[in-house]
Design a protein around this motif. Structure first.
Motif, PDB file in Angstrom:
ATOM      1  N   ASN A 419       1.420 -50.342 111.465  1.00 16.00           N
ATOM      2  CA  ASN A 419       0.739 -49.322 112.259  1.00 16.00           C
ATOM      3  C   ASN A 419      -0.773 -49.335 111.992  1.00 16.00           C
ATOM      4  N   ARG A 420      -1.157 -49.474 110.676  1.00 18.04           N
ATOM      5  CA  ARG A 420      -2.586 -49.465 110.323  1.00 18.04           C
ATOM      6  C   ARG A 420      -3.312 -50.661 110.958  1.00 18.04           C
ATOM      7  N   GLN A 421      -2.622 -51.850 110.874  1.00 17.03           N
ATOM      8  CA  GLN A 421      -3.247 -53.062 111.418  1.00 17.03           C
ATOM      9  C   GLN A 421      -3.348 -52.979 112.941  1.00 17.03           C
ATOM     10  N   ALA A 422      -2.302 -52.391 113.557  1.00 15.56           N
ATOM     11  CA  ALA A 422      -2.335 -52.243 115.022  1.00 15.56           C
ATOM     12  C   ALA A 422      -3.443 -51.295 115.430  1.00 15.56           C
ATOM     13  N   THR A 423      -3.610 -50.207 114.648  1.00 15.51           N
ATOM     14  CA  THR A 423      -4.687 -49.250 114.953  1.00 15.51           C
ATOM     15  C   THR A 423      -6.045 -49.942 114.804  1.00 15.51           C
ATOM     16  N   HIS A 424      -6.189 -50.774 113.740  1.00 11.12           N
ATOM     17  CA  HIS A 424      -7.443 -51.488 113.519  1.00 11.12           C
ATOM     18  C   HIS A 424      -7.749 -52.413 114.710  1.00 11.12           C
ATOM     19  N   MET A 425      -6.677 -53.117 115.148  1.00 12.26           N
ATOM     20  CA  MET A 425      -6.839 -54.000 116.306  1.00 12.26           C
ATOM     21  C   MET A 425      -7.234 -53.201 117.534  1.00 12.26           C
ATOM     22  N   GLN A 426      -6.558 -52.049 117.662  1.00 11.05           N
ATOM     23  CA  GLN A 426      -6.841 -51.197 118.823  1.00 11.05           C
ATOM     24  C   GLN A 426      -8.312 -50.778 118.820  1.00 11.05           C
ATOM     25  N   ARG A 427      -8.799 -50.434 117.562  1.00  8.69           N
ATOM     26  CA  ARG A 427     -10.187 -50.000 117.446  1.00  8.69           C
ATOM     27  C   ARG A 427     -11.149 -51.145 117.842  1.00  8.69           C
ATOM     28  N   ILE A 428     -10.790 -52.340 117.348  1.00 10.91           N
ATOM     29  CA  ILE A 428     -11.640 -53.499 117.682  1.00 10.91           C
ATOM     30  C   ILE A 428     -11.671 -53.708 119.196  1.00 10.91           C
ATOM     31  N   VAL A 429     -10.472 -53.663 119.796  1.00  9.93           N
ATOM     32  CA  VAL A 429     -10.378 -53.897 121.243  1.00  9.93           C
ATOM     33  C   VAL A 429     -11.147 -52.810 121.995  1.00  9.93           C
ATOM     34  N   GLU A 430     -10.983 -51.556 121.546  1.00  8.13           N
ATOM     35  CA  GLU A 430     -11.694 -50.459 122.227  1.00  8.13           C
ATOM     36  C   GLU A 430     -13.207 -50.648 122.133  1.00  8.13           C
ATOM     37  N   ASP A 431     -13.641 -50.999 120.892  1.00 16.21           N
ATOM     38  CA  ASP A 431     -15.084 -51.221 120.700  1.00 16.21           C
ATOM     39  C   ASP A 431     -15.585 -52.365 121.571  1.00 16.21           C
ATOM     40  N   LEU A 432     -14.786 -53.432 121.639  1.00 18.76           N
ATOM     41  CA  LEU A 432     -15.199 -54.580 122.463  1.00 18.76           C
ATOM     42  C   LEU A 432     -15.277 -54.201 123.931  1.00 18.76           C
ATOM     43  N   LEU A 433     -14.280 -53.419 124.359  1.00 19.50           N
ATOM     44  CA  LEU A 433     -14.280 -52.991 125.762  1.00 19.50           C
ATOM     45  C   LEU A 433     -15.499 -52.128 126.065  1.00 19.50           C
ATOM     46  N   LEU A 434     -15.811 -51.228 125.107  1.00 20.04           N
ATOM     47  CA  LEU A 434     -16.977 -50.361 125.300  1.00 20.04           C
ATOM     48  C   LEU A 434     -18.255 -51.205 125.382  1.00 20.04           C
ATOM     49  N   LEU A 435     -18.336 -52.153 124.419  1.00 16.44           N
ATOM     50  CA  LEU A 435     -19.515 -53.036 124.419  1.00 16.44           C
ATOM     51  C   LEU A 435     -19.636 -53.791 125.723  1.00 16.44           C
ATOM     52  N   SER A 436     -18.505 -54.327 126.166  1.00 15.29           N
ATOM     53  CA  SER A 436     -18.595 -55.142 127.382  1.00 15.29           C
ATOM     54  C   SER A 436     -18.919 -54.274 128.584  1.00 15.29           C
ATOM     55  N   SER A 437     -18.403 -53.041 128.596  1.00 13.50           N
ATOM     56  CA  SER A 437     -18.741 -52.175 129.737  1.00 13.50           C
ATOM     57  C   SER A 437     -20.224 -51.812 129.703  1.00 13.50           C
ATOM     58  N   LEU A 438     -20.789 -51.672 128.468  1.00 12.67           N
ATOM     59  CA  LEU A 438     -22.221 -51.371 128.364  1.00 12.67           C
ATOM     60  C   LEU A 438     -23.068 -52.575 128.779  1.00 12.67           C
ATOM     61  N   GLU A 439     -22.498 -53.739 128.512  1.00 13.68           N
ATOM     62  CA  GLU A 439     -23.252 -54.958 128.819  1.00 13.68           C
ATOM     63  C   GLU A 439     -23.175 -55.355 130.285  1.00 13.68           C
ATOM     64  N   GLN A 440     -22.215 -54.787 131.000  1.00 11.23           N
ATOM     65  CA  GLN A 440     -22.085 -55.125 132.418  1.00 11.23           C
ATOM     66  C   GLN A 440     -23.421 -54.894 133.112  1.00 11.23           C
ATOM     67  N   GLN A 441     -23.831 -55.899 133.790  1.00 14.86           N
ATOM     68  CA  GLN A 441     -25.100 -55.733 134.505  1.00 14.86           C
ATOM     69  C   GLN A 441     -24.910 -54.716 135.625  1.00 14.86           C
ATOM     70  N   ASN A 442     -25.992 -54.045 135.969  1.00 11.54           N
ATOM     71  CA  ASN A 442     -26.022 -53.038 137.038  1.00 11.54           C
ATOM     72  C   ASN A 442     -25.168 -51.810 136.724  1.00 11.54           C
TER      73      ASN A 442
END
Ligand code: ADP
Length: 607
Positions: A419-442
């Motif tokens: 569960n801890r490792q899955a949560t960590h992965m989830q956090r990484i994925v969420e952070d990556l998604l947030l980053l990529s949405s911020l990086e989206q041009q326009n």
């Protein structure tokens, strides 16, 4: 007459024509005069001869020397009486005894046949013409022929006086001609001199020079034609210059470097970008044109590419490192991170089926290479970050399947790890998604006017649990006397501040105080998050905002950190047109400061 001036030529020509005219008229006049003189003299001789013949035949005049002498003197004629045997019976100018036989003199012979005859001979002594008139005496037993003669003395006098006249006239004419030609030639040569001077100025590039147009019409027309020619030349030069400037402006506005070299590899054209990319700015950046390529750019690869294009007429591409005046491996070694990566393309220039030059395009690939590297690093980092939790999840779930689930203790322990490792992965994925949405041009986040106090409150709320876990105290200070609001995406700003606060809590010891501050004025809003934790080493301070960068990776992971928190902060602040900085001292703590415009993102700004 090569090399003589117009003035000299005209004077010589005029004098020649004058001398010819004077000489010709002298000859014609001389001939006419001598003809008239001859005719008159012959008539005079004939009249006197007829008269004397009459006298002789009438026997009025017997040969009495005194009377003939007197007659000869009075008429200035020479009288000769020739006997039947040809011997001279009387001569008014010579003693008869001295004279030879006259029977075969031409005029005597003809007179004997025809009755009278004339002849002309040149006197041996005076070299003057002597005219003879002989008349046959029929009625006298002794006398055969009476001959009268005279020398054309007047001819000499006339010739002399005409010669003097000719020379005098010539002298006067020379003076007159000199004066007239000086004036008239001046009228031609003065404007010609002006034209010559103006032509010299044109040759020196002064194409706007103008001249006063006077003088003969042909010369004035010549001057007008020259001025028109200069005007047309000036217009053509202006057009050429303006199109050259346009081409230069286009070339200089290009980010791509352009270099044109001729068949001898001499640089003909180089735009600013080419100079900036290929040369050290301090070096001969201004004067690369006219240099040989090897002198301008010390890269054997680039010169070889141009050479090959000249030889085979094909495109040749070179990608190489450049730093200062170094190229290739050396540039990489010396320049390190400051080394530029250049891509050069040598394209042939064809003229009449021949390669007459090479256009070298230069592209700065440094940024592209850097981004490529970042992408590679990112993929490697993400894989690396996900590898540990995935391995753990796979390992522990496998263990559960293989029987650990039967042991309640192991099962709950393994499941909690999964569960801890899955949560960590989830956090990484969420952070990556947030980053990529911020990086989206326009993608500009929706912004509303939000109270600063509200942002701080929500941040504190979001971090309360974490703070309580570590027994940390959150100390808030908001300076906003005018109750100003900020145009921002409140949720994102809370996210950024929470990341900073969570880091502050995470990396500081338990029971410490975390300061959260906000000040706002008409233009800017400044948020600060400070702690009294371990601080961040100087060399790491710039890099902590990079993705997956951690000062202490093990500690970060054990605390559940993804290594993406600060890069998310940087991006959020970036899309709001602000900046984030850190001040930190090892062992004393760190202060993160977010500064952004109160009215939202400045148009055109990027992060
Ligand atoms: P993480 O998820 O590892 O916290 P971050 O991007 O938020 O990733 O932070 C990057 C690194 O910066 C952290 O791993 C940590 O080493 C360092 N760091 C961040 N905030 C602090 C702080 N307040 N005090 C000391 N170190 C910090």
């Amino acid at each position: 007459m090569i090399g003589k001036s117009i003035r000299q030529r005209l004077v010589i020509l005029t004098l020649f024509v004058l001398a010819l005219a004077l000489g010709g008229s002298f000859l014609i006049a001389n001939r006419a005069f001598s003809n008239t003189l001859r005719e008159t003299t012959y008539t005079q001789l004939a009249n006197n001869a007829t008269y004397l013949k009459t006298l002789l035949e009438n026997d009025t005049y017997t040969i009495e020397p005194d009377r003939f002498d007197a007659y000869a003197r009075a008429t200035s004629l020479r009288i000769t009486i020739i006997g039947k045997d040809g011997w001279v019976l009387y001569d008014s100018d010579y003693r008869e005894a001295d004279l030879d036989n006259h029977l075969y003199r031409a005029e005597v012979q003809q007179a004997l046949v025809a009755g009278s005859a004339v002849s002309e001979r040149r006197s041996a002594t005076q070299r003057l013409p002597v005219l003879y008139h002989a008349i046959r005496i029929d009625e006298d037993p002794d006398i055969a022929v009476l001959r009268l003669s005279t020398t054309l003395n007047q001819l000499t006098g006339y010739q002399k006086s005409y010669q003097n006249l000719f020379l005098g006239g010539l002298a006067i004419l020379v003076i007159l001609v000199a004066a007239i030609t000086a004036v008239s030639i001046g009228m031609i040569t003065r404007p010609l001199h002006r034209i010559k001077e103006t032509a010299a100025r044109y040759a020196n590039g002064e194409l706007d020079a103008r001249m006063h147009l006077d003088g003969p019409s042909e010369i004035a027309e010549l001057a007008t034609t020259m001025q028109d020619m200069a005007t047309r030349l000036r217009n053509t030069i202006d057009e050429v210059e303006s199109s050259r400037q346009q081409v230069q402006a286009i070339l200089d506005s290009m980010t791509e470097g352009i270099l044109l070299v001729d068949a001898s590899l001499v640089v003909k054209v180089a735009n600013q970008a080419a100079k900036n990319l290929l040369l050290q700015t301090s070096e001969n950046a201004e004067s690369i044109e006219g240099l040989r390529l090897v002198q301008a750019i010390r890269s054997t690869e680039i010169v070889a590419a141009c050479n090959n294009t000249l030889l085979d007429g094909k495109y040749h591409e070179v990608t190489l490192a450049h730093f200062g005046h170094l190229f290739g491996e050396t540039a990489l070694l010396v320049g390190r991170s400051k080394t530029k990566i250049l891509r050069l393309l040598a394209v042939p220039v064809w003229t009449d089926g021949q390669v007459t030059g090479v256009v070298l395009t230069v592209n700065d690939m440094t940024e592209l290479k850097r981004l490529e590297q970042i992408r590679k690093d990112f993929v490697a980092n993400v894989s690396h970050e996900l590898k540990t939790p995935i391995t753990a999840i796979a390992g522990f779930s496998q263990a559960l399947i293989e029987g650990a689930q039967d042991n309640p203790e192991d099962r709950s322990h393994f499941l909690s790890i999964i569960n801890r490792q899955a949560t960590h992965m989830q956090r990484i994925v969420e952070d990556l998604l947030l980053l990529s949405s911020l990086e989206q041009q326009n993608t500009v986040p929706t912004r509303t006017w939000t109270a600063v106090g509200q942002i701080i409150e929500e941040t504190v709320e979001a971090c309360r649990f974490k703070a309580e876990q570590k027994h940390s105290r959150l100390e808030v200070s908001v300076e906003n006397p005018e109750h100003l609001e900020v145009l921002a995406n409140g949720m994102l700003i809370v996210q950024a501040l929470s990341n900073l606060v969570v880091n502050a809590i995470t990396y500081s010891g338990s029971g410490t105080t975390i300061g959260i501050g906000a000040t706002i004025d008409e233009t800017d809003v400044v948020f600060t998050v400070s702690d009294s934790g371990p601080g961040i080493p100087k060399d790491a301070q710039e890099r902590i905002f990079e993705r997956f960068y951690r000062v202490d990776a093990a500690r970060s992971r054990s605390q559940g950190g993804t290594g993406l928190g600060l890069s998310i902060v940087k991006h959020i602040v970036g899309v709001h047109g602000g900046s984030v900085t850190v001040e930190s001292e090892l062992g004393k703590g760190s202060t993160f400061t977010i500064r952004m415009p109160r009215g939202g993102m400045v148009p055109g700004s990027s992060f």
